[in-house]
Design an enzyme around this catalytic site. Structure first.
Site, PDB file in Angstrom:
ATOM      1  N   ARG A  89     -17.770  15.465  -9.404  1.00 20.41           N
ATOM      2  CA  ARG A  89     -17.349  15.855 -10.742  1.00 20.41           C
ATOM      3  C   ARG A  89     -16.208  16.863 -10.655  1.00 20.41           C
ATOM      4  O   ARG A  89     -16.051  17.560  -9.649  1.00 20.41           O
ATOM      5  CB  ARG A  89     -18.522  16.470 -11.515  1.00 20.41           C
ATOM      6  CG  ARG A  89     -19.697  15.532 -11.717  1.00 20.41           C
ATOM      7  CD  ARG A  89     -20.821  16.237 -12.466  1.00 20.41           C
ATOM      8  NE  ARG A  89     -21.946  15.336 -12.732  1.00 20.41           N
ATOM      9  CZ  ARG A  89     -23.004  15.197 -11.946  1.00 20.41           C
ATOM     10  NH1 ARG A  89     -23.071  15.903 -10.822  1.00 20.41           N
ATOM     11  NH2 ARG A  89     -23.978  14.370 -12.257  1.00 20.41           N
ATOM     12  N   LYS A 122     -24.369  19.663 -11.381  1.00 25.76           N
ATOM     13  CA  LYS A 122     -24.945  19.530 -12.722  1.00 25.76           C
ATOM     14  C   LYS A 122     -26.449  19.777 -12.678  1.00 25.76           C
ATOM     15  O   LYS A 122     -27.140  19.268 -11.801  1.00 25.76           O
ATOM     16  CB  LYS A 122     -24.667  18.126 -13.268  1.00 25.76           C
ATOM     17  CG  LYS A 122     -25.007  17.969 -14.743  1.00 25.76           C
ATOM     18  CD  LYS A 122     -24.537  16.628 -15.260  1.00 25.76           C
ATOM     19  CE  LYS A 122     -24.829  16.498 -16.742  1.00 25.76           C
ATOM     20  NZ  LYS A 122     -24.359  15.196 -17.286  1.00 25.76           N
ATOM     21  N   HIS A 146     -12.711  11.637 -14.018  1.00 26.78           N
ATOM     22  CA  HIS A 146     -13.832  10.711 -14.168  1.00 26.78           C
ATOM     23  C   HIS A 146     -13.415   9.274 -13.867  1.00 26.78           C
ATOM     24  O   HIS A 146     -14.274   8.445 -13.539  1.00 26.78           O
ATOM     25  CB  HIS A 146     -14.421  10.807 -15.581  1.00 26.78           C
ATOM     26  CG  HIS A 146     -15.912  10.874 -15.583  1.00 26.78           C
ATOM     27  ND1 HIS A 146     -16.614  11.973 -15.127  1.00 26.78           N
ATOM     28  CD2 HIS A 146     -16.856   9.976 -15.936  1.00 26.78           C
ATOM     29  CE1 HIS A 146     -17.909  11.745 -15.231  1.00 26.78           C
ATOM     30  NE2 HIS A 146     -18.083  10.542 -15.711  1.00 26.78           N
ATOM     31  N   TYR A 180     -23.297   1.214 -13.863  1.00 25.38           N
ATOM     32  CA  TYR A 180     -22.117   0.724 -13.151  1.00 25.38           C
ATOM     33  C   TYR A 180     -22.294  -0.695 -12.614  1.00 25.38           C
ATOM     34  O   TYR A 180     -21.315  -1.342 -12.256  1.00 25.38           O
ATOM     35  CB  TYR A 180     -21.762   1.675 -12.003  1.00 25.38           C
ATOM     36  CG  TYR A 180     -21.218   2.986 -12.499  1.00 25.38           C
ATOM     37  CD1 TYR A 180     -19.927   3.096 -12.990  1.00 25.38           C
ATOM     38  CD2 TYR A 180     -22.011   4.131 -12.507  1.00 25.38           C
ATOM     39  CE1 TYR A 180     -19.423   4.305 -13.459  1.00 25.38           C
ATOM     40  CE2 TYR A 180     -21.535   5.340 -12.979  1.00 25.38           C
ATOM     41  CZ  TYR A 180     -20.239   5.407 -13.452  1.00 25.38           C
ATOM     42  OH  TYR A 180     -19.753   6.593 -13.927  1.00 25.38           O
TER      43      TYR A 180
END
Length: 337
Positions: free
Chosen positions: A173, A198, A269, A304
């Site tokens: 990230r 996160k 991203h 995904y």
């Protein structure tokens, strides 16, 4: 300018001296989150979204939580739906969902702590959040074109090439990239330690030899020219030797994506989407990709699999009678009927 824009202090809304007023209760709620060791970004989001609701109520002369009713929260939900940003765009349903969720959490806490007797937000029906596929995913060739954009003859260009290589190799990230330390990379084992990612979770992920080579070149030739004493060991430094802010990283990477002229838009991203998709298409087990990206739930990673359809494409080509153009088909538009 240091790593990015500093967040401007907000003007308080409502009566900040009323112990039963929502501004005071919000301050107590945020203090409770800090005591419970919530991530700084989570606390900031709660502050932003509950503060917005408090401001909306103050405009209607409602300053105490006990004065808030269910019909009032219903009106607030409609107001979010019809709100338009300065550019004329509506709030996304995900944003509306988050804003209303924090209002629900705030009032749930108020009831639990006996600040109010009734939770007016308990029965609010949250909007359904759309699960949209990524608009763009990079091919390997497109990624290489973006990586080739920085001018590596300059210290800043060498830094940017190393940053892009790390993003592409690891899919980390942007906040994780911004906080990466030189001590978090283990070249001999080919791994990177993600500290306090996160949800304040640590993890260890692999990094490729090519990214490691660019990192070493950056550390040897560019970083010594960018660092400002005292050196706290942060990997990537902005112009003044300060850390990058996530927003500045977004603008930086988006500029290189645009400069590559590949017909796709995106930023940090975009690389994260592409890492997940390319690894799944290459045959990676989905649980390894989940660990790589730091997803708490396998359902997030399974998203995904809807993009990585190379195997489905191969089956389609092998089995569908119209999948291959084996002979030319001529259509005579002037055929007489």
């Amino acid at each position: 300018m240091p790593g990015g824009r500093e967040k401007q202090p907000r003007a308080p809304v409502g009566d900040t001296t009323d112990p039963h007023g929502m501004p005071v209760l919000l301050a107590l709620y945020l203090e409770r989150m800090r005591v419970k060791n919530y991530a700084a970004g989570t606390i900031e989001q709660a502050d932003d979204y509950v503060h917005h609701f408090i401001g909306w109520c103050a405009e209607r002369s409602v300053t105490r939580a006990a004065e808030v009713t269910k019909p009032m929260i219903d009106r607030y939900q409609r107001a979010l739906f019809y709100h338009r940003r300065a550019n004329g765009h509506a709030l996304s349903f995900r944003t509306q969902y988050l804003m209303l969720t924090w209002v629900k959490q705030f009032f749930r806490w108020l009831v639990r702590e006996n600040h109010i007797l009734y939770n007016p937000a308990s029965e609010i029906e949250l909007p359904r959040v759309e699960r949209r596929l990524p608009k763009y995913v990079l091919t390997a060739n497109e990624a290489d074109r973006i990586l080739a954009q920085p001018d590596i003859a300059t210290p800043f260009g060498l830094r940017d090439r190393a940053m892009l290589e790390v993003l592409y190799s690891t899919g980390m990230r942007r906040s994780e990239l911004a906080h990466l330390s030189i001590y978090d990379v283990d070249p001999e084992r080919g791994i990177v330690f993600i500290r306090q990612g996160k949800g304040k979770k640590d993890r260890v992920i692999p990094i490729g030899d090519r990214a490691l080579a660019w990192l070493q070149k950056y550390l040897d030739e560019a970083r010594p020219q960018l660092v400002a004493e005292p050196d706290d060991g942060l990997m990537f430094l902005a112009y003044t030797g300060q850390p990058f802010s996530p927003d500045l990283l977004t603008r930086w990477v988006a500029g290189y994506v645009d400069a590559a002229n590949i017909g796709k838009r995106g930023s940090c991203h975009l690389f994260r989407h592409s890492v997940a998709t390319l690894m799944l298409e290459g045959g990676a087990d989905i649980r390894y990709v989940q660990e790589m990206l730091g997803h708490a739930s396998i359902e997030t990673t399974q998203f995904y699999t809807k993009v990585s359809i190379r195997q489905l494409k191969a089956i389609h080509t092998a089995t569908h009678p119209a999948a291959k153009l084996e002979r030319s088909v001529v259509i005579d538009d002037d055929h007489d009927h």
